[in-house]
Design an enzyme around this catalytic site. Structure first.
Site, PDB file in Angstrom:
ATOM      1  N   HIS A 153       0.820  -1.206   0.000  1.00 20.49           N
ATOM      2  CA  HIS A 153       0.000   0.000   0.000  1.00 20.49           C
ATOM      3  C   HIS A 153       0.858   1.260   0.000  1.00 20.49           C
ATOM      4  O   HIS A 153       0.694   2.151  -0.833  1.00 20.49           O
ATOM      5  CB  HIS A 153      -0.925   0.007   1.223  1.00 20.49           C
ATOM      6  CG  HIS A 153      -1.842   1.186   1.236  1.00 20.49           C
ATOM      7  ND1 HIS A 153      -3.107   1.128   0.703  1.00 20.49           N
ATOM      8  CD2 HIS A 153      -1.662   2.453   1.666  1.00 20.49           C
ATOM      9  CE1 HIS A 153      -3.675   2.324   0.829  1.00 20.49           C
ATOM     10  NE2 HIS A 153      -2.808   3.139   1.422  1.00 20.49           N
ATOM     11  N   HIS A 169       3.159   6.278  -1.833  1.00 23.54           N
ATOM     12  CA  HIS A 169       3.787   7.455  -1.226  1.00 23.54           C
ATOM     13  C   HIS A 169       5.302   7.353  -1.259  1.00 23.54           C
ATOM     14  O   HIS A 169       5.964   7.773  -0.324  1.00 23.54           O
ATOM     15  CB  HIS A 169       3.332   7.596   0.235  1.00 23.54           C
ATOM     16  CG  HIS A 169       1.856   7.766   0.385  1.00 23.54           C
ATOM     17  ND1 HIS A 169       1.216   8.945   0.097  1.00 23.54           N
ATOM     18  CD2 HIS A 169       0.884   6.907   0.768  1.00 23.54           C
ATOM     19  CE1 HIS A 169      -0.089   8.799   0.305  1.00 23.54           C
ATOM     20  NE2 HIS A 169      -0.312   7.569   0.707  1.00 23.54           N
ATOM     21  N   LYS A 215      -4.770  10.685  -8.610  1.00 21.51           N
ATOM     22  CA  LYS A 215      -4.503  10.907  -7.187  1.00 21.51           C
ATOM     23  C   LYS A 215      -4.506  12.435  -7.031  1.00 21.51           C
ATOM     24  O   LYS A 215      -3.559  13.102  -7.438  1.00 21.51           O
ATOM     25  CB  LYS A 215      -3.136  10.320  -6.802  1.00 21.51           C
ATOM     26  CG  LYS A 215      -2.779  10.481  -5.328  1.00 21.51           C
ATOM     27  CD  LYS A 215      -3.089   9.215  -4.536  1.00 21.51           C
ATOM     28  CE  LYS A 215      -2.665   9.364  -3.089  1.00 21.51           C
ATOM     29  NZ  LYS A 215      -2.929   8.180  -2.282  1.00 21.51           N
TER      30      LYS A 215
END
Length: 280
Positions: A153, A169, A215
């Site tokens: 993730h 990220h 995003k």
């Protein structure tokens, strides 16, 4: 806003300073910020890639980066699709953990957690604790399909029902996906007290599309080593039992909120938010 956590700020700055594997802006990589991101993804504030140059030779020569990159292709990014973990992939996970555990950054994190009685002094125990937190598979929503894990993730990114990007990220993954034309950088998201980021800022808020999805705002450290992010997020995860933790810290010149969400005994997500930007 929660008040600044001085103890963690001090610790994270020590880790930042001892992160010898960190990439330096202008030297090991250069970025082109270009325009500001619009409100919708239809607007593209950046015609070119975000990463103009990255010293890949240096990246491949550093064990923590090399072992980290080998993990990025191990996942099925759609949630709801069960992950199949091969023996090779388990070995790759272990090689990566072995590599980061040799670094000063991770050693400092380990010492701190031992002092807080949140980790055992034995390195083998600590390694299996890290494995469980980051690599143990779980079902992201109800159901029995083990389709996700913290590492996937946070560092690789996932997609949900072809509608939404989750996670992603990490600057190394961003750079590699951009290089393969999988990511389209749309522009930066400005901070209130600073209209435009600088090209040597090592925390950025960005807008991008990936696998055809948007995003609207994703924040990421830029240039830091995998061990730095691993150490930072692991510490915050273990210090708190809450399902969502927001820790306000100052690292270098950056006022950040580090957000860590739990998924049971595992990391659900973790990312930095630059204070003064509209958060995620």
């Amino acid at each position: 806003r929660k008040s600044l956590n001085h103890e963690l700020s001090k610790l994270f700055n020590e880790m930042w300073d001892m992160d010898v594997n960190r990439f330096m802006p202008g030297k090991d990589y250069t970025i082109e910020l270009q325009g500001k991101a619009g409100d919708g993804a239809a607007q593209d504030g950046a015609a070119r890639h975000l990463f103009h140059y990255v010293n890949e030779e240096r990246m491949k020569s550093i064990k923590t980066f090399a072992t980290f990159i080998s993990l990025l292709d191990n996942y099925e990014t759609s949630t709801g699709v069960a992950e199949l973990v091969t023996p090779e992939e388990i070995a790759e996970n272990n090689h990566f953990l072995d590599a980061i555990l040799e670094t000063e950054v991770m050693k400092l994190a380990h010492q701190y957690l031992v002092k807080k009685n949140l980790a055992r002094p034995n390195l083998t125990d600590f390694k299996s604790q890290l494995y469980d937190i980051w690599f143990q598979l779980y079902a992201r929503k109800e159901g029995d399909r083990l389709d996700s894990c913290g590492f996937e993730h946070v560092f690789v990114g996932e997609t949900k029902r072809d509608k939404q990007i989750l996670g992603l990220h990490n600057w190394v993954q961003f750079y590699l996906q951009e290089k393969h034309n999988q990511i389209d950088y749309k522009g930066y998201v400005a901070r209130k007290n600073k209209s435009r980021p600088d090209k040597d800022d090592q925390v950025l808020s960005l807008q991008f599309t990936w696998k055809g999805l948007v995003k609207p705002i994703g924040s990421t450290f830029v240039g830091v080593s995998p061990e730095f992010e691993f150490a930072l997020y692991t510490i915050i995860f273990l210090l708190s039992k809450k399902s969502v933790t927001h820790e306000t810290v100052k690292i270098e010149e950056y006022d950040l909120q580090i957000v860590v969400c739990r998924h049971g005994q595992h990391i659900g997500t973790a990312y930095p938010v630059l204070l003064g930007t509209s958060s995620e």
